[in-house]
Design a protein around this motif. Structure first.
Motif, mmCIF file in Angstrom:
data_model
loop_
_atom_site.group_PDB
_atom_site.id
_atom_site.type_symbol
_atom_site.label_atom_id
_atom_site.label_comp_id
_atom_site.label_asym_id
_atom_site.label_seq_id
_atom_site.Cartn_x
_atom_site.Cartn_y
_atom_site.Cartn_z
ATOM 1 N N VAL A 109 1.268 -1.512 -0.262
ATOM 2 C CA VAL A 109 -0.032 0.452 0.037
ATOM 3 C C VAL A 109 1.636 1.397 0.056
ATOM 4 N N ASN A 156 0.768 5.479 -0.178
ATOM 5 C CA ASN A 156 0.164 6.070 -0.144
ATOM 6 C C ASN A 156 -1.374 5.992 -0.033
ATOM 7 N N GLY A 157 -1.666 4.725 0.954
ATOM 8 C CA GLY A 157 -3.321 4.807 0.630
ATOM 9 C C GLY A 157 -3.645 3.712 -0.058
ATOM 10 N N LYS A 158 -2.669 3.420 -1.070
ATOM 11 C CA LYS A 158 -3.034 2.721 -2.457
ATOM 12 C C LYS A 158 -2.381 1.653 -2.862
ATOM 13 N N THR A 184 4.935 7.193 1.154
ATOM 14 C CA THR A 184 4.358 5.994 2.979
ATOM 15 C C THR A 184 4.655 4.974 2.593
ATOM 16 N N SER A 242 -7.878 -3.841 -1.795
ATOM 17 C CA SER A 242 -8.583 -2.007 -2.126
ATOM 18 C C SER A 242 -9.870 -3.307 -1.970
ATOM 19 N N HIS A 281 -8.248 -1.240 -8.741
ATOM 20 C CA HIS A 281 -6.224 -1.615 -8.878
ATOM 21 C C HIS A 281 -5.773 -2.302 -8.985
#
Length: 242
Positions: free
Chosen positions: A71, A73-75, A93, A163, A220
């Motif tokens: 994951v 940056n949140g994706k 991140t 996701s 995704h």
């Protein structure tokens, strides 16, 4: 640092479930971004020069094996197919994918989950016919073959699972990857199972009727598979069974 290359900051989740004394934390690493740098290259750089203890998964480095899902940056993405230049502010991140057993840091046990899923949905041809290897295989119409083998492009990377809001709320949900496998064999003319048989496998809220159709899986998927279309296809086929 070169005038043409910027400095990026990669914040990585660090945790070893086997080490009961250390708590989960984020560690920031600064490094020089080079042209064409992917997250995989950045992670290799960090492990070689800053943190030899860093754990993450990779095999092919070409978006084929599906090992380097994480994951970012949140994706959920594949690290080997994601450029650091995609993040203009240079702050990245990294977290391990949820829904899978954590091994260490960014490494999760997708293989264990995929194996259990494959057994659960009986991911193999079921037929009463005896195979005679001395004869040619039964012919399949080209259009049907294309539809069946299109679904075999799934690399079981786990991004669709990570996701999926349904999966995060319902741990036993088989996920888009599992339903994709069911659709693949339901469409295969070599498989002799009936819709009733497939209903027994995935005809409940932990299967095809549990999907909330939020499109996270398809958004995704690195192979751009028609996951939502196949889930809708299965739902239409199975809803009339009982």
């Amino acid at each position: 640092m070169s005038k043409t290359n910027r400095e990026i900051t990669v914040s990585i989740f660090k945790y070893d479930p086997q080490d009961k004394e250390n708590e989960a934390k984020f560690v920031d690493y600064k490094l020089e971004e080079t042209p064409g740098m992917t997250l995989f290259i950045a992670l290799n750089n960090i492990r070689a020069n800053q943190d030899a203890d860093l754990s993450y998964d990779f095999v092919c480095r070409a978006g084929i094996c599906g090992s380097c899902g994480m994951v970012v940056n949140g994706k959920p993405v594949l690290a080997c197919r994601t450029l650091t230049s995609s993040y203009p502010d240079g702050k990245i991140t990294l977290l391990p994918m949820p829904a899978f057993e954590l091994i260490k840091d960014l490494s999760v046990n997708t293989g264990k989950w995929m194996d259990e899923m494959s057994k659960r949905v009986e991911s193999w041809i079921v037929t009463n016919k005896e195979t005679d290897i001395s004869k040619m295989e039964e012919k399949v119409e080209p259009k049907v073959a294309e539809e069946v083998f299109e679904l075999d492009r799934c690399i079981e990377c786990g991004l669709c699972v990570a996701s999926c809001a349904t999966k995060l709320m319902r741990p036993n949900f088989v996920g888009a990857v599992g339903l994709n496998r069911v659709a693949r064999f339901q469409m295969d003319p070599h498989d002799q199972r009936t819709d009733e048989d497939f209903y027994e496998l995935v005809g409940d809220d932990d299967g095809v009727f549990g999907c909330m159709s939020l499109l996270g899986c398809e958004d995704h998927c690195p192979k751009h598979l028609p996951l939502q279309n196949k889930i809708a296809y299965l739902r239409r086929k199975l809803v009339s069974v009982k």
